[in-house]
Design a protein around this motif. Structure first.
Motif, PDB file in Angstrom:
ATOM      1  N   VAL A   1      13.301   6.631  -6.062  1.00  0.00           N
ATOM      2  CA  VAL A   1      11.918   6.459  -6.492  1.00  0.00           C
ATOM      3  C   VAL A   1      11.802   7.189  -7.824  1.00  0.00           C
ATOM      4  CG1 VAL A   1       9.500   6.921  -5.968  1.00  0.00           C
ATOM      5  CG2 VAL A   1      11.096   6.371  -4.112  1.00  0.00           C
TER       6      VAL A   1
ATOM      7  N   ARG B   1       9.156   7.602 -10.984  1.00  0.00           N
ATOM      8  CA  ARG B   1       7.772   7.371 -11.393  1.00  0.00           C
ATOM      9  C   ARG B   1       7.496   8.125 -12.682  1.00  0.00           C
ATOM     10  NH1 ARG B   1       6.032   3.234  -8.517  1.00  0.00           N
ATOM     11  NH2 ARG B   1       3.904   3.818  -9.020  1.00  0.00           N
TER      12      ARG B   1
ATOM     13  N   GLU C   1       5.165   6.532  -4.462  1.00  0.00           N
ATOM     14  CA  GLU C   1       5.018   5.228  -5.102  1.00  0.00           C
ATOM     15  C   GLU C   1       3.576   4.892  -5.448  1.00  0.00           C
ATOM     16  OE1 GLU C   1       7.181   2.743  -2.389  1.00  0.00           O
ATOM     17  OE2 GLU C   1       9.101   3.284  -3.305  1.00  0.00           O
TER      18      GLU C   1
ATOM     19  N   GLY D   1       5.941   2.953 -11.846  1.00  0.00           N
ATOM     20  CA  GLY D   1       7.290   2.912 -11.301  1.00  0.00           C
ATOM     21  C   GLY D   1       8.306   2.347 -12.270  1.00  0.00           C
TER      22      GLY D   1
END
Length: 131
Positions: free
Chosen positions: A90, A92, A121, A126
């Motif tokens: 993930v 970001r 998220e 993202g």
């Protein structure tokens, strides 16, 4: 940033704590030299997991570039050998920061690892790792 994390994780039933042990994920060249802070989502069944790394860049444009560089790095052979083959990254961008969290769906001992990913998220923009 910590307050944003705490709120997002709290909505998913997780808590955040400061890291007591050293942790360094697989990093591309831009993130490896950026100032960073490390936090840990509390995962009762996985006390060695849940690490969230936040990198501080000069501005949002530099953060976006560093996040894209990190995604490209993780797609390379060199980046792939540093993480599990089925790891989910993930990445970001939140303002001038890059948030990195990696977890392994098939082998994470704590099912809340997925909730941490879902919470993160919801933050910022993202950046996907190319396959």
């Amino acid at each position: 940033t910590r307050g944003v994390f705490e709120r997002a994780l709290g909505l998913r039933g997780s808590a955040l704590r400061d890291v007591q042990s050293p942790f360094r994920p697989a990093e591309g060249d831009l993130l490896s030299v950026a100032p960073r802070a490390v936090y840990q989502a509390v995962l009762p069944k996985d006390p060695a997991g849940g690490f969230i790394v936040v990198y501080e860049l000069a501005d949002p444009d530099h953060a976006q570039g560093a996040a894209e560089n990190q995604a490209a790095f993780l797609a390379t052979g060199y980046g792939r050998v540093q993480t599990s083959i089925d790891a989910v990254d993930v990445i970001r961008v939140l303002g001038s920061t890059v948030i990195l969290y990696t977890w392994v769906p098939g082998s994470s001992p704590d099912p809340n690892a997925a909730e941490v990913a879902a919470a993160l998220e919801t933050l910022g923009i993202g950046v996907a790792v190319p396959s």
